[in-house]
Scaffold this motif. Structure first.
Motif, PDB file in Angstrom:
ATOM      1  N   GLY A  85      65.374 102.365  82.280  1.00 22.74           N
ATOM      2  CA  GLY A  85      65.430 103.762  81.869  1.00 22.74           C
ATOM      3  C   GLY A  85      64.878 104.686  82.929  1.00 22.74           C
ATOM      4  N   GLY A  86      63.647 105.162  82.717  1.00 22.20           N
ATOM      5  CA  GLY A  86      63.068 106.140  83.625  1.00 22.20           C
ATOM      6  C   GLY A  86      62.473 105.519  84.872  1.00 22.20           C
ATOM      7  N   ILE A  87      62.242 106.392  85.871  1.00 29.94           N
ATOM      8  CA  ILE A  87      61.628 105.981  87.134  1.00 29.94           C
ATOM      9  C   ILE A  87      60.716 107.109  87.602  1.00 29.94           C
ATOM     10  N   SER A  88      59.576 106.757  88.186  1.00 26.46           N
ATOM     11  CA  SER A  88      58.670 107.760  88.731  1.00 26.46           C
ATOM     12  C   SER A  88      57.830 107.132  89.834  1.00 26.46           C
ATOM     13  N   TYR A  89      57.259 107.993  90.695  1.00 27.11           N
ATOM     14  CA  TYR A  89      56.544 107.538  91.884  1.00 27.11           C
ATOM     15  C   TYR A  89      55.143 108.119  91.904  1.00 27.11           C
ATOM     16  N   ASP A  90      54.160 107.275  92.248  1.00 23.54           N
ATOM     17  CA  ASP A  90      52.784 107.720  92.429  1.00 23.54           C
ATOM     18  C   ASP A  90      52.435 107.649  93.910  1.00 23.54           C
ATOM     19  N   SER A  91      52.260 108.808  94.527  1.00 28.64           N
ATOM     20  CA  SER A  91      52.029 108.850  95.976  1.00 28.64           C
ATOM     21  C   SER A  91      50.660 108.297  96.356  1.00 28.64           C
ATOM     22  N   GLN A 127      70.535 106.286  84.633  1.00 32.64           N
ATOM     23  CA  GLN A 127      69.506 106.548  83.628  1.00 32.64           C
ATOM     24  C   GLN A 127      68.369 107.423  84.145  1.00 32.64           C
ATOM     25  N   GLY A 128      67.979 107.258  85.403  1.00 35.11           N
ATOM     26  CA  GLY A 128      66.835 108.015  85.893  1.00 35.11           C
ATOM     27  C   GLY A 128      66.833 108.163  87.395  1.00 35.11           C
ATOM     28  N   SER A 129      66.154 109.198  87.871  1.00 34.25           N
ATOM     29  CA  SER A 129      66.012 109.404  89.314  1.00 34.25           C
ATOM     30  C   SER A 129      64.696 110.116  89.586  1.00 34.25           C
TER      31      SER A 129
END
Length: 373
Positions: free
Chosen positions: A140-146, A96-98
């Motif tokens: 579903g989606g995936i995201s990263y906050d540095s 679904q997400g990367s």
């Protein structure tokens, strides 16, 4: 086996289907190779191994399949040489997400009736670990906050049959140090029902995709019959989310979103898809002075596109769920990889901007157009 790997650009013959056939060369002579009974290559004197990473056809359908891929020439023209194979194997995993986190690629997906799975892969696509996400199914989606070290993943609760939808916050350190136990989120943020992310045909509040950009998290819903909305959250210092601003989404059937800054302008990129027989699209928009997204470009993609992500120097990544066992027999096109695309070529070939080379010459700045995360 030699480590020399060659990938070919799309054309009217098999050896130039980019990301379709990978040839690993060595010194042996092999005249006939069959790959999963899908295709046969003859008189390939220097081929030891052939890996089909985009195809789902037999010999009799080869020519028609090539013709079918020609309509996606803008997409293949945007491809970088990098790609990462999605580790499905013989499972029922549906990707679904990367997103990219330094040298790691994080991949999420679901298996129907089970908790979702998070894969951690190295820069070459080798699986380092796979982690079960506690209490979250059909993510579903995936995201990263540095800035906060937070990884955000959308998910539904199995406890109430998916009626509740969450943005789950995880610590990157917890992910990298996980020893095989189910991963519990550090914070579970329920999407509320005030200006909620409900679709026009479904009363379930559902967040389907998200992206992090410049201190904000954007989350939106999938609506197959409407245009949906996007919520823009301020990310607090501990990774929790502040109040949300509502942004109207001008595009239907949205599956993913990312933001790419080019020459000081933020370009909002959306993937849109629905169905195994329908082409997907990248829609591109800019924001006007009133905070409304205005379409400025569009590109056609193979079917079943899911998340689109800004991967910095590695470009824009897109993955497709057509490679899942559930879909690959019926999908018009099957893509087994996370594909990486040149963002300036996306903007140019979609019509969002003029030719990147022309713009760089006009500005006199060869370094303009760099991605910002």
């Amino acid at each position: 086996m030699s480590n020399i790997i060659k990938k070919f650009d799309i054309s009217s013959d098999l050896e130039k289907l980019k990301n379709t056939v990978t040839l690993a060369k060595n010194n042996e002579n092999i005249s006939n190779i069959k790959v999963d009974n899908i295709i046969t290559l003859s008189n390939t004197n220097d081929v030891e191994e052939v890996d089909c990473s985009l195809v789902s056809f037999d010999n009799d359908k080869l020519n028609s399949y090539i013709d079918k891929l020609k309509k996606f020439s803008d997409f293949t023209d945007c491809m970088n040489d990098d790609y990462i194979k999605i580790p499905i194997g013989n499972t029922n995993f549906v990707p679904q997400g990367s997103c990219q986190v330094g040298d790691y690629t994080l991949l999420v997906g679901y298996t129907e009736g089970e908790n979702s799975t998070l894969y951690v892969m190295d820069k070459d696509g080798n699986v380092i670990k796979n982690i079960t996400l506690d209490g979250s199914y059909h993510c579903g989606g995936i995201s990263y906050d540095s800035c906060t070290g937070s990884v955000y993943i959308t998910g539904k609760s199995g406890a109430d049959n998916g009626k509740s939808s969450y943005i789950n916050q995880y610590s990157l350190n917890d992910i990298l140090n996980n020893n095989g136990s189910e991963l519990v989120p550090t914070n579970k943020i329920q999407v509320d029902n005030n200006n909620s992310l409900k679709s026009s045909t479904n009363d379930k509040s559902s967040v389907a995709y998200l992206t992090v950009n410049d201190g904000y998290l954007y989350a939106g819903n999938f609506d197959k019959d409407g245009k949906g909305i996007i919520k823009k959250f301020k990310i607090n210092s501990d990774g929790s989310l502040g109040d949300a601003v509502i942004i109207n989404n001008p595009f239907e059937k949205t599956q993913g979103m990312c933001i790419y800054n080019y020459n000081g302008t933020d370009y909002y990129m959306f993937t849109s898809s629905h169905g195994k027989g329908n082409p997907s699209n990248i829609y591109i928009a800019t924001m006007d002075k009133n905070g409304n997204l205005v379409k400025c470009g569009q590109m056609t993609l193979p079917c079943m596109a899911e998340q689109i992500s800004n991967c910095g120097d590695n470009g824009i990544s897109i993955l497709f769920e057509s490679c899942a066992k559930e879909y690959r027999g019926a999908a018009n096109e099957v893509i087994d990889d996370i594909c990486y695309l040149d963002p300036e070529k996306i903007l140019s070939l979609s019509g969002a901007i003029s030719s990147p080379n022309t713009i760089l010459m006009e500005n006199g700045n060869p370094n303009s157009g760099m991605a910002t995360m």
